[in-house]
Design a protein around this motif. Structure first.
Motif, PDB file in Angstrom:
ATOM      1  N   LEU A   9       5.160 -10.391  -3.385  1.00 28.95           N
ATOM      2  CA  LEU A   9       3.988  -9.541  -3.530  1.00 28.95           C
ATOM      3  C   LEU A   9       3.239  -9.861  -4.820  1.00 28.95           C
ATOM      4  CD1 LEU A   9       5.656  -6.149  -2.499  1.00 28.95           C
ATOM      5  CD2 LEU A   9       4.229  -7.616  -1.080  1.00 28.95           C
ATOM      6  N   HIS A  10       1.975  -9.401  -4.856  1.00 27.52           N
ATOM      7  CA  HIS A  10       1.159  -9.547  -6.056  1.00 27.52           C
ATOM      8  C   HIS A  10       0.893  -8.207  -6.727  1.00 27.52           C
ATOM      9  CE1 HIS A  10       0.209 -13.224  -3.769  1.00 27.52           C
ATOM     10  NE2 HIS A  10       0.001 -13.789  -4.944  1.00 27.52           N
ATOM     11  N   ARG A  11       0.677  -7.179  -5.889  1.00 26.29           N
ATOM     12  CA  ARG A  11       0.289  -5.892  -6.460  1.00 26.29           C
ATOM     13  C   ARG A  11       0.975  -4.731  -5.725  1.00 26.29           C
ATOM     14  NH1 ARG A  11      -6.069  -5.424  -7.815  1.00 26.29           N
ATOM     15  NH2 ARG A  11      -6.381  -5.615  -5.564  1.00 26.29           N
ATOM     16  N   LEU A  12       1.148  -3.645  -6.457  1.00 28.42           N
ATOM     17  CA  LEU A  12       1.588  -2.379  -5.879  1.00 28.42           C
ATOM     18  C   LEU A  12       0.438  -1.389  -5.999  1.00 28.42           C
ATOM     19  CD1 LEU A  12       5.160  -1.988  -7.470  1.00 28.42           C
ATOM     20  CD2 LEU A  12       4.558  -2.989  -5.265  1.00 28.42           C
ATOM     21  N   LYS A  13       0.223  -0.602  -4.922  1.00 28.61           N
ATOM     22  CA  LYS A  13      -0.828   0.413  -4.942  1.00 28.61           C
ATOM     23  C   LYS A  13      -0.169   1.781  -4.962  1.00 28.61           C
ATOM     24  CE  LYS A  13      -4.742  -0.261  -3.036  1.00 28.61           C
ATOM     25  NZ  LYS A  13      -5.869  -0.378  -2.093  1.00 28.61           N
ATOM     26  N   ILE A  14      -0.341   2.508  -6.073  1.00 25.44           N
ATOM     27  CA  ILE A  14       0.270   3.832  -6.214  1.00 25.44           C
ATOM     28  C   ILE A  14      -0.451   4.803  -5.301  1.00 25.44           C
ATOM     29  CG2 ILE A  14       0.826   5.688  -7.821  1.00 25.44           C
ATOM     30  CD1 ILE A  14       0.737   3.660 -10.077  1.00 25.44           C
ATOM     31  N   ASP A  15       0.312   5.545  -4.516  1.00 29.45           N
ATOM     32  CA  ASP A  15      -0.281   6.473  -3.561  1.00 29.45           C
ATOM     33  C   ASP A  15      -1.023   7.597  -4.280  1.00 29.45           C
ATOM     34  OD1 ASP A  15      -0.357   7.319  -0.625  1.00 29.45           O
ATOM     35  OD2 ASP A  15       0.410   9.129  -1.609  1.00 29.45           O
ATOM     36  N   ARG A  16      -2.111   8.051  -3.656  1.00 28.20           N
ATOM     37  CA  ARG A  16      -2.965   9.063  -4.260  1.00 28.20           C
ATOM     38  C   ARG A  16      -2.234  10.382  -4.483  1.00 28.20           C
ATOM     39  NH1 ARG A  16      -7.601   9.044  -2.196  1.00 28.20           N
ATOM     40  NH2 ARG A  16      -7.368   7.091  -1.042  1.00 28.20           N
ATOM     41  N   SER A  17      -1.155  10.612  -3.735  1.00 25.00           N
ATOM     42  CA  SER A  17      -0.418  11.875  -3.905  1.00 25.00           C
ATOM     43  C   SER A  17       0.204  11.980  -5.285  1.00 25.00           C
ATOM     44  CB  SER A  17       0.660  11.995  -2.833  1.00 25.00           C
ATOM     45  OG  SER A  17       1.607  10.941  -2.945  1.00 25.00           O
ATOM     46  N   PHE A  18       0.529  10.847  -5.942  1.00 27.14           N
ATOM     47  CA  PHE A  18       1.089  10.863  -7.296  1.00 27.14           C
ATOM     48  C   PHE A  18      -0.012  10.913  -8.347  1.00 27.14           C
ATOM     49  CE2 PHE A  18       4.254   8.251  -4.849  1.00 27.14           C
ATOM     50  CZ  PHE A  18       5.160   9.276  -4.679  1.00 27.14           C
ATOM     51  N   ASP A  58       0.830  -1.204   0.000  1.00 28.30           N
ATOM     52  CA  ASP A  58       0.000   0.000   0.000  1.00 28.30           C
ATOM     53  C   ASP A  58       0.867   1.256   0.000  1.00 28.30           C
ATOM     54  OD1 ASP A  58      -2.327   1.417  -0.012  1.00 28.30           O
ATOM     55  OD2 ASP A  58      -2.733   1.197   2.128  1.00 28.30           O
ATOM     56  N   ASP A  59       0.303   2.358  -0.562  1.00 27.46           N
ATOM     57  CA  ASP A  59       0.960   3.673  -0.580  1.00 27.46           C
ATOM     58  C   ASP A  59       2.365   3.586  -1.161  1.00 27.46           C
ATOM     59  OD1 ASP A  59      -1.318   4.666   0.672  1.00 27.46           O
ATOM     60  OD2 ASP A  59      -0.496   4.395   2.673  1.00 27.46           O
ATOM     61  N   PHE A  60       2.512   2.858  -2.244  1.00 25.80           N
ATOM     62  CA  PHE A  60       3.838   2.653  -2.815  1.00 25.80           C
ATOM     63  C   PHE A  60       4.412   3.981  -3.307  1.00 25.80           C
ATOM     64  CE2 PHE A  60       6.710   1.663  -6.358  1.00 25.80           C
ATOM     65  CZ  PHE A  60       7.596   0.807  -5.711  1.00 25.80           C
ATOM     66  N   GLY A  61       5.722   4.175  -3.055  1.00 22.40           N
ATOM     67  CA  GLY A  61       6.421   5.367  -3.500  1.00 22.40           C
ATOM     68  C   GLY A  61       6.612   6.401  -2.412  1.00 22.40           C
TER      69      GLY A  61
END
Length: 647
Positions: free
Chosen positions: A561-570, A544-547
């Motif tokens: 891992l299976h997935r990365l969740k791009i943080d809403r700030s980007f 979660d909140d990747f980056g």
């Protein structure tokens, strides 16, 4: 505290026993002296009677010889008187000031046998009290002992002896005086010996009292005063400062950051060494005459006097922050700490010690919320916020029993097909008086109090149960559940997930666990082991909140891992912000190279949706598609979407 009370009670018992032994010795000695005096006087009187009987026998024998020589004539002529006096004076019984008479009972004639002829007690006053029928006896009369002893052969004659009472008691007094001297000597010797024997015990008791006082007033790890002693001494300083309007006191509440990381990674002994080094640095910075104490755990307190014309407190606070940021060497390893400091002032913020300490703590918490390595002065609204937080924590503990929690669900959309591919479970708290409390207000409290574990398990159970209900209605959706770092640090998280899946009957392929970067990369080795065990259960794992954290390609390759969740700030700057566009494009490309899916969070506009679609993002979620809503509302919303077939 219980040990202190027990030691104090033991010392009181020892003192009581010592005093009781001394008093008992004095009492027994007094009783012994009294008994000795009585027995001595009785035996003195008895010996006097025995000697007088011996004298009476000698007088009787003399009268017998004189009578035989005079053919029965027993008149007391001059020759007989002289012979009797000679006989008595030769007897081995001499009492000073004693007077003896030979009394003829029928006629009352008497012969004074003493050398001295004067008597303080005239015999004529006693004649009426004597008769021939009386046996030997004695009595006192006008301060003298009177001994009446009939002669054994001549019953009409009796030996009368007058002895001053002091002469009879004198031997008893002499024995008493000797006994008292002996007893006094014994008592003095006993006290001397007891003192020499008890002195080590008394010294040990004194050391114990000092040791106990040190235990109750000082921190044993750092040697600094503890909270209770600082509270007491702070009260004294406040009383002094109140009398001088030019004086001001500052209370600094110092809380160490990242101390828990040292404890967990290097062990408690390393944590103890860190606390000792921090205490030494604070002591070096402490102004002369001011107070420094260790409160609890990783918290320290400092009380600093500020006089008119002296520098303000802020330069000292800044020096403390700079000093604590310097590296520590522990177990041949370099570690880093910093601190947040809350400051309250007397008399500006409070007039008494307890309130000043509370205000400093509230200011420290505000400083921590603002970021690590900061300081904050107390402000009036902080007390209200602290009280509000305390009430919120109290209500949070009862929220589960009152069934005030509810799960909301936000759909995750497959950007290629436009269908619902899953749902993220988000907890909501329906407070009876506050209304709906946002998660960012109560989740930190739950983590601090440990309530995150039962709350997190409830979220997991409820989400899996709801997914099973959707499947029964024909909606096979993957449900995503957030796990906090504290839940993941719990040793039985894998067993909890396994048990929930078994109880609800949900297949593990329909459960996704979202993890935070801060947990994964602060303790990477442990993280990798936990993720591997979770992966063996068959559940999916998302970052979660990747980056926003410490992500690196080398770490991502080693995590299952299976997935990365791009943080809403980007996502927020898409498509106009070239920086956000480049970051999102890089994340998507990197994920594809690692065979990871990508989920974009916080999609709110059609332009953001189109931009993500063009960049090749797999899945997105946000208010553009649907806001988080209750399970019932989400069920109705599913009718407007088609379920994606990718699972």
């Amino acid at each position: 505290m219980g040990h202190l009370q027990a030691e104090q009670l033991r010392q009181k018992i020892l003192r009581f026993v010592a005093v009781a032994i001394l008093l008992t010795g004095i009492l027994v000695s007094g009783m012994a002296v009294t008994q000795l005096y009585s027995e001595t006087r009785r035996h003195t009187e008895l010996l006097t009677s025995v000697n007088l009987l011996h004298q009476a026998q000698r007088v009787d024998q003399r009268l017998q010889r004189l009578g035989e020589a005079r053919s029965g004539d027993t008149r007391l002529d001059t020759a007989m008187q002289r012979g009797l006096r000679t006989e008595l004076q030769s007897a081995a019984f001499v009492i000073p000031d004693a007077h003896q008479y030979l009394l003829h009972l029928p006629s009352g004639d008497h012969l004074e046998l003493s050398v001295e002829t004067s008597s303080s007690l005239p015999l004529t006053s006693l004649l009426a009290r004597f008769s021939t029928e009386q046996p030997a006896h004695q009595f006192t009369e006008q301060g003298q002992w009177v001994f009446f002893q009939p002669l054994p052969l001549h019953h009409s004659w009796a030996l009368i002896t007058l002895i001053p009472a002091r002469q009879v008691a004198l031997p008893a007094y002499r024995v008493l005086a000797s006994a008292l001297l002996v007893i006094l000597f014994v008592l003095m010797a006993g006290m001397l010996l007891a003192t020499r024997a008890i002195r080590p015990l008394l010294q040990q008791m004194d050391l114990s009292e000092k040791r106990l006082r040190h235990l109750t007033e000082y921190d044993q790890l750092t040697g600094l005063p503890n909270w209770s002693q600082l509270h007491s001494r702070l009260g004294e300083r406040l009383a002094q400062a109140a009398q001088d309007p030019t004086q001001q006191l500052a209370v600094l509440f110092i809380n160490l950051n990242r101390f828990k990381v040292i404890n967990e990674s290097l062990g408690h002994e390393a944590g103890n060494q860190a606390l000792r080094q921090v205490a030494e640095r604070l002591q070096q910075l402490l102004p002369a005459g001011d107070l420094l104490a260790r409160a609890t755990g990783d918290e320290f307190l400092m009380c600093v006097q500020i006089c008119e014309g002296q520098p303000e407190i802020e330069p000292l606070v800044q020096r403390i922050l700079i000093s604590l940021k310097q590296p520590l060497v522990i177990q041949q390893k370099t570690v880093y700490l910093d601190a947040t400091i809350g400051i309250s002032l007397f008399p500006d913020h409070a007039p008494e010690a307890e309130t000043l300490l509370q205000h400093a703590d509230a200011a420290q918490m505000r400083a921590r919320q603002s970021g690590q390595g900061r300081y904050q002065f107390y402000e009036a609204d902080m007390s209200a916020r602290s009280l509000d937080r305390f009430e919120l924590e109290t209500d949070l503990r009862a929220a589960m029993q009152r069934q005030e929690f509810e799960l909301f669900y936000q759909p995750q959309i497959d950007l290629q097909t436009g269908e619902v591919s899953g749902a993220e479970a988000l907890i909501r708290w329906n407070h009876p008086t506050r209304g709906r409390v946002p998660p960012d207000q109560f989740i930190p409290i739950a983590e601090e109090t440990g309530l995150i574990h039962p709350i997190g398990q409830w979220v997991l159970e409820e989400a899996c149960r709801q997914a099973c209900l959707w499947q029964e209605e024909g909606h096979e959706l993957k449900v995503s559940v957030n796990l906090s770092a504290l839940q993941l640090n719990n040793g039985d998280i894998v067993d909890v997930v396994r048990q929930v899946l078994q109880q609800t009957g949900l297949s593990s392929r329909w459960l996704e666990l979202e993890l935070t970067e801060s947990y994964l990369f602060e303790n990477f080795s442990r993280s990798a082991r936990v993720l591997k065990r979770l992966r063996l259960l068959g559940v999916s794992l998302a970052l979660d909140d990747f980056g926003t954290g410490y992500s690196s390609l080398s770490y991502l390759r080693r995590l299952t891992l299976h997935r990365l969740k791009i943080d809403r700030s980007f996502v927020k700057g898409l498509p106009d912000d070239p920086g956000d566009l480049a970051i999102v494009n890089t994340i998507i490309a990197m994920a594809k190279s690692l065979s990871l899916e990508v989920v974009a969070e916080g999609v709110e506009t059609a332009q953001q949706h189109q931009s993500l679609l063009a960049l090749g993002c797999h899945t997105s979620q946000g208010y553009y598609y649907a806001a988080p809503e209750s399970a019932q509302a989400f069920r109705h919303r599913l009718a407007t979407f088609r379920r994606a077939e990718q699972y």
